[in-house]
Design a protein around this motif. Structure first.
Motif, mmCIF file in Angstrom:
data_model
loop_
_atom_site.group_PDB
_atom_site.id
_atom_site.type_symbol
_atom_site.label_atom_id
_atom_site.label_comp_id
_atom_site.label_asym_id
_atom_site.label_seq_id
_atom_site.Cartn_x
_atom_site.Cartn_y
_atom_site.Cartn_z
ATOM 1 N N ASP A 32 -63.506 17.957 -44.662
ATOM 2 C CA ASP A 32 -63.768 17.557 -46.050
ATOM 3 C C ASP A 32 -64.973 16.613 -46.079
ATOM 4 N N PRO A 33 -66.058 16.972 -46.773
ATOM 5 C CA PRO A 33 -67.257 16.133 -46.740
ATOM 6 C C PRO A 33 -67.068 14.746 -47.344
ATOM 7 N N MET A 34 -66.098 14.571 -48.250
ATOM 8 C CA MET A 34 -65.883 13.252 -48.840
ATOM 9 C C MET A 34 -65.435 12.241 -47.794
ATOM 10 N N ALA A 35 -64.836 12.721 -46.722
ATOM 11 C CA ALA A 35 -64.390 11.811 -45.667
ATOM 12 C C ALA A 35 -65.549 11.009 -45.083
ATOM 13 N N ASP A 36 -66.743 11.589 -45.114
ATOM 14 C CA ASP A 36 -67.907 10.910 -44.540
ATOM 15 C C ASP A 36 -68.330 9.678 -45.336
ATOM 16 N N LEU A 37 -67.813 9.532 -46.545
ATOM 17 C CA LEU A 37 -68.121 8.342 -47.340
ATOM 18 C C LEU A 37 -67.204 7.172 -46.988
ATOM 19 N N PHE A 38 -66.131 7.459 -46.264
ATOM 20 C CA PHE A 38 -65.186 6.381 -45.946
ATOM 21 C C PHE A 38 -65.062 6.120 -44.445
ATOM 22 N N TYR A 39 -64.739 7.142 -43.674
ATOM 23 C CA TYR A 39 -64.359 6.911 -42.283
ATOM 24 C C TYR A 39 -65.449 6.270 -41.423
ATOM 25 N N PRO A 40 -66.729 6.640 -41.561
ATOM 26 C CA PRO A 40 -67.734 6.002 -40.696
ATOM 27 C C PRO A 40 -67.883 4.499 -40.934
ATOM 28 N N VAL A 41 -67.497 4.019 -42.126
ATOM 29 C CA VAL A 41 -67.658 2.588 -42.429
ATOM 30 C C VAL A 41 -66.321 1.887 -42.610
ATOM 31 N N ALA A 42 -65.217 2.585 -42.310
ATOM 32 C CA ALA A 42 -63.892 1.991 -42.532
ATOM 33 C C ALA A 42 -63.724 0.685 -41.771
ATOM 34 N N ALA A 43 -64.166 0.656 -40.532
ATOM 35 C CA ALA A 43 -63.949 -0.515 -39.693
ATOM 36 C C ALA A 43 -64.854 -1.686 -40.052
ATOM 37 N N THR A 44 -65.948 -1.423 -40.746
ATOM 38 C CA THR A 44 -66.889 -2.492 -41.074
ATOM 39 C C THR A 44 -66.777 -2.937 -42.531
ATOM 40 N N GLU A 45 -66.705 -1.983 -43.458
ATOM 41 C CA GLU A 45 -66.684 -2.335 -44.878
ATOM 42 C C GLU A 45 -65.287 -2.407 -45.471
ATOM 43 N N TYR A 46 -64.312 -1.820 -44.808
ATOM 44 C CA TYR A 46 -62.964 -1.753 -45.377
ATOM 45 C C TYR A 46 -61.904 -2.274 -44.415
ATOM 46 N N ALA A 47 -62.267 -3.199 -43.546
ATOM 47 C CA ALA A 47 -61.328 -3.650 -42.508
ATOM 48 C C ALA A 47 -60.055 -4.251 -43.093
ATOM 49 N N ASP A 48 -60.140 -4.888 -44.264
ATOM 50 C CA ASP A 48 -58.948 -5.439 -44.908
ATOM 51 C C ASP A 48 -58.047 -4.351 -45.471
ATOM 52 N N TYR A 49 -58.593 -3.147 -45.608
ATOM 53 C CA TYR A 49 -57.858 -2.042 -46.219
ATOM 54 C C TYR A 49 -57.361 -1.029 -45.187
ATOM 55 N N VAL A 50 -57.575 -1.327 -43.923
ATOM 56 C CA VAL A 50 -57.098 -0.477 -42.831
ATOM 57 C C VAL A 50 -56.016 -1.234 -42.075
ATOM 58 N N LEU A 51 -54.856 -0.599 -41.921
ATOM 59 C CA LEU A 51 -53.758 -1.203 -41.173
ATOM 60 C C LEU A 51 -53.658 -0.569 -39.794
ATOM 61 N N VAL A 52 -53.350 -1.387 -38.816
ATOM 62 C CA VAL A 52 -53.162 -0.903 -37.445
ATOM 63 C C VAL A 52 -51.808 -1.401 -36.949
ATOM 64 N N ALA A 53 -51.160 -0.568 -36.153
ATOM 65 C CA ALA A 53 -49.836 -0.909 -35.644
ATOM 66 C C ALA A 53 -49.767 -0.630 -34.152
ATOM 67 N N ASP A 54 -49.140 -1.542 -33.416
ATOM 68 C CA ASP A 54 -48.846 -1.296 -32.010
ATOM 69 C C ASP A 54 -47.450 -1.820 -31.696
ATOM 70 N N ASP A 55 -46.942 -1.420 -30.564
ATOM 71 C CA ASP A 55 -45.596 -1.756 -30.126
ATOM 72 C C ASP A 55 -45.698 -2.897 -29.113
ATOM 73 N N SER A 56 -44.786 -3.832 -29.209
ATOM 74 C CA SER A 56 -44.821 -4.957 -28.267
ATOM 75 C C SER A 56 -44.646 -4.502 -26.823
#
Length: 246
Positions: A32-56
């Motif tokens: 989907d070409p719209m993904a290119d408007l978000f995913y390449p900059v997710a970690a830099t421009e949207y870091a507050d809007y991305v959640l990450v989870a790991d197990d202890s």
């Protein structure tokens, strides 16, 4: 599982491996070409809007991720363009300095070996909590119902509002959202549009794509429309808008 869920802004060390996690998404879903408007900059421009989870028990190894995007609310209706349109809206609103007064979920992806362990429910709850922390009173989501691919010829308008005897949605992923407090709002009939040449679709699906008309593709929610005489096929995926009032 002792799952720790934070924003990417809180744990930027996950940025380098955010997209390396083994997953169950079919290859065509990444076209989907719209993904290119978000995913390449997710970690830099949207870091507050991305959640990450790991197990202890496996700290530092991603167990799940969840992505959201702020957008500019336009009118009272959520867009028929669903996932594509909310990304386009958020990208353009951010670029032009418009007020970002809405927030939409985009995806929750669970590491493939952890599917079915209940993490998705905890990620929904974490998204709701993060939306509140960011100052929003409502979280919307263009949901991709996870059992719809088993019935690709059933109209989404019929599937979306199907319920079990207990009144909860028939679809497990819709049911998870409703149990978390969401309401099913409407169908987004053209939420994702993925077009490709026949060669590209053969590569994405390992299917021949040599006959005109609808083609059933594994994991697709509706048939893909194939037109060999023009060397292209188009997939239009409907999703279902849900609204979490926070």
């Amino acid at each position: 599982m002792a799952l720790r869920i934070t924003s990417l802004a809180e744990r930027p060390e996950f940025a380098a491996t955010l997209w390396d996690m083994p997953h169950a998404w079919p290859p065509f879903m990444f076209q989907d070409p719209m993904a290119d408007l978000f995913y390449p900059v997710a970690a830099t421009e949207y870091a507050d809007y991305v959640l990450v989870a790991d197990d202890s028990d496996e700290p530092g190894r991603l167990a799940a991720r969840g992505c959201m995007i702020p957008y500019a609310v336009r009118g009272d209706e959520l867009p028929d363009g669903g996932w594509d349109e909310i990304i386009r809206n958020g990208h353009l609103a951010r670029a032009s300095g418009d007020t970002l007064d809405g927030i939409s979920a985009l995806e929750i992806t669970i590491r493939e070996d952890l599917l079915g362990t209940g993490i998705s429910h905890r990620m929904i709850a974490a998204m709701r909590d993060q939306a509140v922390r960011l100052g929003f009173r409502e979280l919307v989501a263009p949901v991709r119902p996870n059992q719809k691919h088993l019935e690709p010829h059933v109209p989404m308008a019929d599937y979306a509002f199907r319920t079990r005897d207990d009144g909860l949605p028939y679809d497990a992923w819709l049911r998870a959202h409703v149990r978390a407090g969401a309401e099913i709002t409407k169908v987004a009939p053209r939420s994702m549009v993925i077009a490709g040449t026949l060669a590209e679709w053969r590569d994405w699906t390992s299917l021949p794509f040599d006959t005109p008309g609808p083609i059933d593709v594994p994991r697709a929610l509706t048939p893909v429309h194939c037109t060999p005489s023009h060397d292209h096929a188009v997939y239009v995926e409907p999703n279902i808008w849900v609204t979490h009032r926070l």
